[in-house]
Scaffold this motif. Sequence first.
Motif, short mmCIF file in Angstrom:
data_model
loop_
_atom_site.label_atom_id
_atom_site.label_comp_id
_atom_site.label_asym_id
_atom_site.label_seq_id
_atom_site.Cartn_x
_atom_site.Cartn_y
_atom_site.Cartn_z
N THR A 23 0.87 -1.78 -0.36
CA THR A 23 -0.15 0.20 -0.12
C THR A 23 0.59 0.95 -0.05
O THR A 23 0.22 2.37 -0.96
CB THR A 23 -0.40 -0.34 1.62
OG1 THR A 23 -0.38 0.28 2.57
CG2 THR A 23 -1.67 -1.16 1.33
N GLN A 28 2.23 6.07 -2.83
CA GLN A 28 3.31 7.07 -3.10
C GLN A 28 2.91 7.52 -5.22
O GLN A 28 3.22 8.42 -5.44
CB GLN A 28 5.14 6.41 -3.96
CG GLN A 28 5.42 6.12 -1.78
CD GLN A 28 4.84 7.24 -0.50
OE1 GLN A 28 4.38 8.53 -0.82
NE2 GLN A 28 4.53 6.53 0.49
N LYS A 31 0.19 10.12 -5.09
CA LYS A 31 0.75 11.71 -5.25
C LYS A 31 1.90 11.76 -5.73
O LYS A 31 1.63 13.19 -5.79
CB LYS A 31 1.45 11.48 -3.87
CG LYS A 31 1.02 11.02 -2.22
CD LYS A 31 2.34 11.28 -1.05
CE LYS A 31 1.26 10.91 0.59
NZ LYS A 31 2.30 10.04 1.23
N ARG A 66 -5.99 14.93 1.70
CA ARG A 66 -5.28 14.05 3.27
C ARG A 66 -4.08 15.51 2.80
O ARG A 66 -3.49 14.97 3.53
CB ARG A 66 -5.27 12.55 2.54
CG ARG A 66 -3.60 12.16 2.93
CD ARG A 66 -3.95 10.70 2.01
NE ARG A 66 -2.51 9.37 2.47
CZ ARG A 66 -2.60 8.79 2.32
NH1 ARG A 66 -3.48 7.42 1.59
NH2 ARG A 66 -1.75 7.76 2.86
N GLY A 151 4.95 3.83 10.17
CA GLY A 151 4.42 3.59 8.69
C GLY A 151 4.56 4.12 7.79
O GLY A 151 3.71 4.49 6.89
N ASP A 175 9.29 2.37 9.44
CA ASP A 175 8.91 1.71 9.18
C ASP A 175 9.46 0.13 9.43
O ASP A 175 10.28 -0.29 9.79
CB ASP A 175 8.56 1.50 7.41
CG ASP A 175 7.13 1.15 6.91
OD1 ASP A 175 7.08 0.17 6.64
OD2 ASP A 175 6.83 2.02 6.03
N PHE A 176 8.89 -0.73 8.38
CA PHE A 176 9.55 -2.16 8.38
C PHE A 176 10.56 -2.08 7.63
O PHE A 176 10.33 -1.40 6.66
CB PHE A 176 8.21 -3.49 7.72
CG PHE A 176 7.09 -3.93 7.74
CD1 PHE A 176 6.71 -4.65 8.86
CD2 PHE A 176 6.30 -3.69 7.38
CE1 PHE A 176 6.55 -5.09 10.15
CE2 PHE A 176 4.67 -3.93 7.69
CZ PHE A 176 5.11 -4.65 9.26
N VAL A 223 11.36 -0.68 12.07
CA VAL A 223 10.16 -0.99 13.72
C VAL A 223 9.43 -1.91 13.39
O VAL A 223 8.85 -1.34 12.47
CB VAL A 223 10.06 0.02 14.50
CG1 VAL A 223 9.52 0.05 15.72
CG2 VAL A 223 11.85 0.70 15.01
N ASP A 224 9.11 -2.83 13.68
CA ASP A 224 7.69 -3.47 13.53
C ASP A 224 7.39 -2.56 15.01
O ASP A 224 7.66 -2.74 15.74
CB ASP A 224 8.00 -4.37 13.47
CG ASP A 224 6.46 -5.50 13.60
OD1 ASP A 224 5.21 -4.83 14.02
OD2 ASP A 224 6.30 -6.72 13.24
N LEU A 225 5.95 -1.95 14.38
CA LEU A 225 5.57 -1.33 15.52
C LEU A 225 4.54 -2.22 15.95
O LEU A 225 4.35 -1.54 17.47
CB LEU A 225 4.44 -0.04 14.31
CG LEU A 225 4.82 0.89 13.32
CD1 LEU A 225 3.94 1.37 12.86
CD2 LEU A 225 5.17 1.97 14.80
N GLU A 251 -0.39 8.00 8.97
CA GLU A 251 -1.02 8.08 8.33
C GLU A 251 -1.28 6.14 6.89
O GLU A 251 -0.27 6.13 6.91
CB GLU A 251 -0.63 9.25 6.75
CG GLU A 251 -0.89 9.56 5.46
CD GLU A 251 0.13 10.37 4.63
OE1 GLU A 251 0.87 10.90 6.08
OE2 GLU A 251 -0.65 10.75 3.94
N CYS A 252 -2.45 6.24 7.41
CA CYS A 252 -3.11 4.40 6.39
C CYS A 252 -2.10 3.50 7.66
O CYS A 252 -1.43 3.17 7.14
CB CYS A 252 -2.80 5.26 5.04
SG CYS A 252 -4.52 5.16 4.61
N1 SAH Z 1 2.41 6.57 5.22
C1 SAH Z 1 2.86 6.13 4.18
C2 SAH Z 1 2.97 5.23 3.78
C3 SAH Z 1 1.11 4.66 4.30
S1 SAH Z 1 1.35 2.49 3.49
C4 SAH Z 1 1.66 7.41 3.07
O1 SAH Z 1 0.89 7.91 3.68
O2 SAH Z 1 2.88 7.76 2.45
C5 SAH Z 1 1.48 2.38 4.74
C6 SAH Z 1 2.78 2.14 5.93
O3 SAH Z 1 2.38 1.68 7.62
C7 SAH Z 1 3.42 0.58 4.89
O4 SAH Z 1 4.98 1.32 4.82
C8 SAH Z 1 3.47 -0.10 5.51
O5 SAH Z 1 4.72 -1.12 5.44
C9 SAH Z 1 4.01 0.29 7.46
N2 SAH Z 1 3.67 -0.59 8.30
C10 SAH Z 1 1.96 -1.48 8.04
N3 SAH Z 1 2.59 -2.10 9.39
C11 SAH Z 1 3.98 -1.84 9.65
C12 SAH Z 1 4.34 -1.90 11.21
N4 SAH Z 1 3.66 -3.11 12.36
N5 SAH Z 1 5.13 -2.28 11.72
C13 SAH Z 1 6.44 -0.42 10.25
N6 SAH Z 1 5.56 -0.42 9.93
C14 SAH Z 1 4.54 -1.05 9.47
#
Ligand code: SAH
Length: 412
Positions: A23, A28, A31, A66, A151, A175-176, A223-225, A251-252
């Motif tokens: 996603t 991107q 955007k 947004r 993220g 992010d991951f 980081v895994d959130l 954001e999402c």
């Molecule tokens: N915030 C950015 C990306 C949104 S997509 C934007 O609006 O442009 C969602 C993002 O959240 C992705 O990059 C995904 O890898 C990250 N994400 C989702 N779950 C996550 C987790 N548990 N740990 C870290 N990142 C995570």
Amino acid sequence: MLSNRLGGPGRSDDRADDGVRDTNDDAQLSKLSCVRLGYFQDSFVHHFVRRPTRRSPLINRGYYSRYAALRSLLLQFLALGLSRPAKDTPSGAFQSQQGAAGPKDSAADQVPQPAQQLEAGSRKPEPQSQQQQQAQQRQAAPGKRQVLVLGAGYDTTFFQLAKEGVQADKYVELDFKQVTAKKAAAIQQVPELLACIGGQQAVGSIDPGEGRVLTERYCLLPVDLRDLEQLKAALQEAGLDPAAPTYVLSECVLVYLQPQHSQQLVRWLAEHLQCAAMAVYEQIQPDDAFGRQMLLNLESRGCALLGIEATPTLDAQQRRFTSCGWHRADAHTMQHVYSDCIDPADRRRIERLEMFDEFEEWHLIQQHYCIAVGIKDRTGLLDRFGLPHYAAQPFVPPAVPAALHLPPRFTT
Ligand code: SAH
């Protein structure tokens, strides 16, 4: 530290998260579509899109709303306590003074009021004399401003603001590792991106293999959130000061986490940060016909909204904040945000960019996304922080049929 529980922190390498990571690419792409059509400016997002595509007017307008609302919140935060607006604000949507903590001047008095009616049931700051508040505000205002993006994906806000001369003292993106590794590599390879973090001098601060960038001002960390210990370690490494005012952006992102993971994250941030505003942008209303279709579309693309059942309404979005230790909260649908919280002149400008006739779908989509803002602050610095409010009349949502279907590519 890693666990093998289904959906637990240890699964960040698993394909289960690939759909969610994808996603980011989608965001991107959209955007960039907006940038190319003139909805807003961003000189860097094209570095993160392999095959640019023109998105539909519906999607472009959604991304614009947004962008405009979230950017205005961020700029408002960065300008708190300054007597002049942050330099070169891009869209004109920025209400520089409304959150200013310092003495009011005539410019400050002319700007729209924040739309927020902060939740009444939440804990309120203890009563203080005006002098006490002003003293605290004077202390807080000249201090650091920090930004923490959860993220962050390939979001380019840091780079665009750096180009415009607007800087936080600390800007941390998480992010991951799969995502931060590619972003770190791009920062290393693209001179325009590298220049924003200090140019050649900063090369030693970048480790693409580990997905890390660690400079004084800008930090990108894997980081895994869902794993609080990882988060704590990363923020310590980044040097995020828990005492300094911090703007947190999701954001999402939270909506892709199981509710227990998003709640522990939101709660820990409230415990850890002493003065913070947190903005959440994500989907709501899963229970009507349109919402159910939205969930099915996302599930079929491997990015289920695991958190939406716990925060399906504006009230629930507010409650997540207030039940997790934030002092107050506010939430609006994007339909409201578009009508009330975006500079009308800029809205008129973008409405002339493309032919647009999908009004029913537009209203439905915008009803199914929201911005929620949580505040934790006892200094008074964030007293007036929130989405601006432009409309003289109260917002009345137009009636629309609930049976329309989402365009297939509409995700984040
Ligand atoms: N915030 C950015 C990306 C949104 S997509 C934007 O609006 O442009 C969602 C993002 O959240 C992705 O990059 C995904 O890898 C990250 N994400 C989702 N779950 C996550 C987790 N548990 N740990 C870290 N990142 C995570």
